[in-house]
Motif scaffolding. Structure first.
Motif, PDB file in Angstrom:
ATOM      1  N   UNK A   1      11.942  -8.442 -17.676  1.00  0.00           N
ATOM      2  CA  UNK A   1      12.315  -8.581 -19.082  1.00  0.00           C
ATOM      3  C   UNK A   1      11.121  -8.178 -19.948  1.00  0.00           C
ATOM      4  N   UNK A   2      11.440  -7.718 -21.171  1.00  0.00           N
ATOM      5  CA  UNK A   2      10.369  -7.296 -22.068  1.00  0.00           C
ATOM      6  C   UNK A   2      10.771  -7.560 -23.506  1.00  0.00           C
ATOM      7  N   UNK A   3       9.790  -7.823 -24.335  1.00  0.00           N
ATOM      8  CA  UNK A   3      10.016  -8.040 -25.755  1.00  0.00           C
ATOM      9  C   UNK A   3       9.953  -6.699 -26.471  1.00  0.00           C
ATOM     10  N   UNK A   4      11.019  -6.344 -27.192  1.00  0.00           N
ATOM     11  CA  UNK A   4      11.091  -5.039 -27.854  1.00  0.00           C
ATOM     12  C   UNK A   4      11.781  -5.177 -29.207  1.00  0.00           C
ATOM     13  N   UNK A   5      11.464  -4.238 -30.095  1.00  0.00           N
ATOM     14  CA  UNK A   5      12.021  -4.227 -31.451  1.00  0.00           C
ATOM     15  C   UNK A   5      13.006  -3.060 -31.547  1.00  0.00           C
ATOM     16  N   UNK A   6      14.244  -3.341 -31.996  1.00  0.00           N
ATOM     17  CA  UNK A   6      15.307  -2.342 -32.002  1.00  0.00           C
ATOM     18  C   UNK A   6      15.789  -1.959 -33.393  1.00  0.00           C
ATOM     19  N   UNK A   7      15.222  -2.499 -34.437  1.00  0.00           N
ATOM     20  CA  UNK A   7      15.698  -2.174 -35.769  1.00  0.00           C
ATOM     21  C   UNK A   7      14.711  -2.611 -36.831  1.00  0.00           C
ATOM     22  N   UNK A   8      14.883  -2.109 -38.072  1.00  0.00           N
ATOM     23  CA  UNK A   8      13.924  -2.426 -39.142  1.00  0.00           C
ATOM     24  C   UNK A   8      13.987  -3.875 -39.599  1.00  0.00           C
ATOM     25  N   UNK A   9      15.133  -4.504 -39.454  1.00  0.00           N
ATOM     26  CA  UNK A   9      15.310  -5.865 -39.976  1.00  0.00           C
ATOM     27  C   UNK A   9      15.380  -6.909 -38.876  1.00  0.00           C
ATOM     28  N   UNK A  10      15.056  -6.529 -37.660  1.00  0.00           N
ATOM     29  CA  UNK A  10      15.108  -7.490 -36.549  1.00  0.00           C
ATOM     30  C   UNK A  10      13.701  -7.706 -36.015  1.00  0.00           C
ATOM     31  N   UNK A  11      13.500  -8.864 -35.463  1.00  0.00           N
ATOM     32  CA  UNK A  11      12.241  -9.126 -34.801  1.00  0.00           C
ATOM     33  C   UNK A  11      12.281  -8.625 -33.376  1.00  0.00           C
ATOM     34  N   UNK A  12      11.283  -8.979 -32.613  1.00  0.00           N
ATOM     35  CA  UNK A  12      11.251  -8.615 -31.204  1.00  0.00           C
ATOM     36  C   UNK A  12      12.246  -9.477 -30.430  1.00  0.00           C
ATOM     37  N   UNK A  13      12.943  -8.852 -29.496  1.00  0.00           N
ATOM     38  CA  UNK A  13      13.928  -9.551 -28.673  1.00  0.00           C
ATOM     39  C   UNK A  13      13.557  -9.408 -27.199  1.00  0.00           C
TER      40      UNK A  13
END
Length: 703
Positions: free
Chosen positions: A634-646
């Motif tokens: 699993x990894x923490x990644x950002x997928x959009x301008x208004x979302x945090x890392x998931x």
């Protein structure tokens, strides 16, 4: 088949940042590789990379029965001006044709406009007395004594190559052939190219420019291919490599050495051919092929399972997206747009206080900041690493460890602080900007060709294509995107899916009347004979060659033509009527439903494409690993301008079997690339191991 029989096929593509390799057997992909391009010695870099791949997978080079190679060598030699010292011999009074060009300003309002600089300086462009009329009749005989004198002057000036470019030689090559004989007699060491051989078409500016470019790089290409051939032989490869051409066909080394200008876009052609091959398997005959590497991104439209072709190209544009700012080349090439948007593209804050990306690139030397090789300019790869879309420990299969902290620091000082934003927002701004740039370029490319990219599936490839393809697809409104296995080296798979092919052309003005069938059969017959000889020299049996005929047509008085596929020639008086009907259909598809009526139509140029048998190469992995789960972590990644890392699952591409499904957000990794499945995306692994990602209907652009 015994283990020693040459059953393997190898594709090798030298790009601006990486050199890609693939090894296939009749059942599919056996091994793939990717290494940094060695610009100082590209041939040795290819040998070293192939040797390492073969050793890693315990494959003996003698098992290689076919090796197809594509390279940016010709493009780089023209851009960097590393060709031979070249002169031009032309008709007296026409030596400035290549400098005057079309007297077209690609930007009317730029007072400091830069025009492309000819490859031959004015003092080495010499006119001699001769004149052939547009009908092909000799008006002024060639002054052979003057040609001999000029040839000796060229030798004294240190000239290595000469382009012989006479007026109307496409109609009658007699004077150019005479000039070559004279030059060979008095200066046998000079390399000579005739415009009537290289590009026998109308329009002297493009014909002269193409011929000069061809002979300018010919020595560089000959030396490179000779070194490559010898290196491969030393490695144990039995047969000479085949060379990828810009038209999507492969040919023998000898043909490539004669027409090196046809190698200009050989690497990008592979990506388009890979898209065609997988599109046929998935039932997607209409696609937008998107290939993003380390230096550039390429976009190409696929229609009816064929890439669009063009016969005009510009190299070394002063401004990449402005036609007229580069050196024109007339050669068959897969029609694509190329922009400076790759993983190594440099990001900065421009004078308007906005993030801009490219077109300059950090390349492989020194590369992005995270490579740790001395690069100090933040790049797209640095941004993707900070966003968590790339894993610092698994890049290139773990052979290169990326420095995420150095990337964060470069983003902070170069982008975030000047804009007063966070490092994470700066990284997303770079990611989104490059996606938007590519989507905009795709729309322009389609509109200029009378096409519409809306609702077309996007086929993504290249080392960075699966990473940025989702954002481009969402920006374009595409319903889905398709990612092949080994997407990071797809161009090499495309090489191995391509049949031998060559295009020949000749300009002959013809009116549409009852005599046209006789003219057409004679011209097409001559072109088919010429193209068949070239294919036979590449090892294709005469009975395996097929021909496709086309003509370039226009309304009388027009200055531009459109290509029309020619119906079978018949002796009936209706053949030219049928050809005219095909022209009107093509004209309306290109320019709209209204076409001029009552205006004469004429044929200007005749073309034949000769093609050998399709290799029918399987492009899936020949074997897959079995595991309880395809999740590798699993990894923490950002997928959009208004979302945090998931925190999301990271899947091993090689453990995903046909029928497997994934719902985004998620990441799918293989050593050569990382696939992003955005929130709302639904992934399905197809029977040929390609992955189709359907985008949620309610999702708007993430860029």
């Amino acid at each position: 088949m015994t283990a020693d029989e040459p059953s393997l096929r190898v594709g090798i593509d030298i790009g601006g940042t990486f050199t890609d390799l693939s090894v296939l057997d009749p059942t599919g992909i056996v091994a793939v590789g990717k290494s940094l391009t060695t610009h100082g010695s590209p041939a040795q870099g290819v040998i070293d990379a192939l040797g390492e791949l073969l050793r890693t997978h315990e494959i003996h080079a003698s098992r290689i029965g076919r090796l197809v190679h594509g390279t940016t060598l010709v493009t780089n030699a023209l851009i960097e001006r590393r060709g031979a010292r070249t002169a031009m011999l032309t008709t007296e009074g026409f030596r400035d044709v290549i400098e005057m060009g079309r007297e077209h300003r690609y930007d009317l309002y730029d007072l400091e406009i830069e025009m492309p600089v000819p490859l031959v300086p004015r003092n080495l462009r010499i006119g001699v007395p001769e004149r052939i009329l547009a009908t092909g009749q000799v008006h002024v005989p060639l002054d052979e004594d003057r040609v001999a004198t000029v040839a000796k002057e060229f030798v004294a000036a240190g000239v290595e190559a000469v382009a012989v470019c006479f007026l109307h030689s496409h109609m009658n090559p007699e004077h150019e052939q005479q000039a070559r004989e004279v030059i060979n007699d008095v200066a046998p060491r000079l390399r000579v190219a005739l415009s009537s051989d290289i590009n026998p078409e109308v329009r002297e500016y493009e014909r002269f420019s193409t011929t000069i470019a061809n002979v300018y790089v010919q020595g560089v290409v000959e030396d490179y291919l000779a070194e490559l051939r010898e290196g491969l032989h030393t490695l144990g490869v039995r047969d000479a490599p085949m060379i990828m051409l810009s038209n999507g066909g492969v040919t023998a080394i000898e043909v490539a050495q004669r027409f090196p200008i046809r190698m200009l876009e050989s690497g990008p052609a592979g990506g388009a051919l890979g898209a065609v091959a997988f599109g046929r398997r998935t039932g997607d005959s209409d696609l937008l092929a998107f290939d993003m590497g380390g230096t550039t991104a390429k976009l190409c439209m696929i229609e009816d399972a064929e890439p669009l072709l063009t016969h005009a190209f510009e190299v070394n544009r002063v401004y990449k997206l402005k036609p007229g700012s580069g050196l024109p080349v007339r050669a068959p090439v897969i029609d694509m747009i190329e922009i400076g948007a790759g993983g190594g593209s440099i990001a900065r804050v421009n004078s308007l206080g906005l993030i801009s990306v490219g077109p300059d690139s950090a390349g492989s030397e020194p590369g992005p900041v995270c490579y740790g090789q001395g690069g100090d300019s933040v790049t797209v790869t640095d941004a993707d690493l900070v966003l968590g879309l790339l894993d610092s420990a698994s890049f290139l299969g773990g052979r290169m460890i990326l420095d995420v902290e150095s990337s964060r620091e470069a983003l902070r000082t170069q982008i975030a602080q000047p804009l007063g934003i966070t490092v994470e927002d700066a990284a997303w701004g770079i990611h989104a900007t490059v996606n938007a740039n590519m989507a905009d370029a795709a729309r322009v490319h389609a509109i200029e060709r009378g096409r519409d990219v809306d609702r077309l599936p996007l086929f993504v490839s290249g080392g960075n294509g699966p990473l940025h393809g989702p954002g481009v697809a969402q920006a374009l409104g595409s319903p889905s995107y398709i990612v092949p296995p080994a997407a990071g080296v797809l161009s090499t798979l495309g090489f191995l899916a391509a049949p031998p092919s060559i295009d020949v052309v000749r300009s002959r003005y013809s009116r549409l009347d009852d005599s046209l069938p006789r003219v057409a059969e004679a011209l097409f017959g001559s072109l088919e004979e010429e193209s068949a000889e070239l294919l036979e020299s590449s090892g294709v049996a005469t009975g395996d060659i097929s021909f496709a005929r086309s003509v370039e047509m226009r309304f009388e008085g027009q200055g531009a033509e459109i290509e029309v596929f020619a119906p079978p020639v018949t002796e009936t008086a209706d053949w030219h009527v049928e050809l005219e009907r095909e022209f009107y259909d093509a004209y309306r598809r290109r320019f709209g439903p209204v076409a001029p009526e009552g205006v004469g139509v004429e044929v200007l140029t005749w073309r034949v494409r000769a093609t050998g048998p399709d290799p029918h190469q399987a492009l899936a992995f020949s074997s897959t690993r079995i595991a309880d789960t395809a999740v590798k972590g699993r990894r923490s990644a950002k997928f959009g301008p208004d979302t945090g890392y998931q925190e999301v699952n990271v899947y091993d591409r090689h453990l995903l079997c046909p029928g497997a499904e994934i719902t985004g957000p998620a990441l799918v990794e293989e050593p050569e690339s990382t696939l992003v499945i955005p929130p709302g995306g639904h992934c399905l692994v197809l029977d040929d191991q390609a992955i189709r990602v359907e985008l949620g209907a309610d999702k708007g652009p993430t860029s």
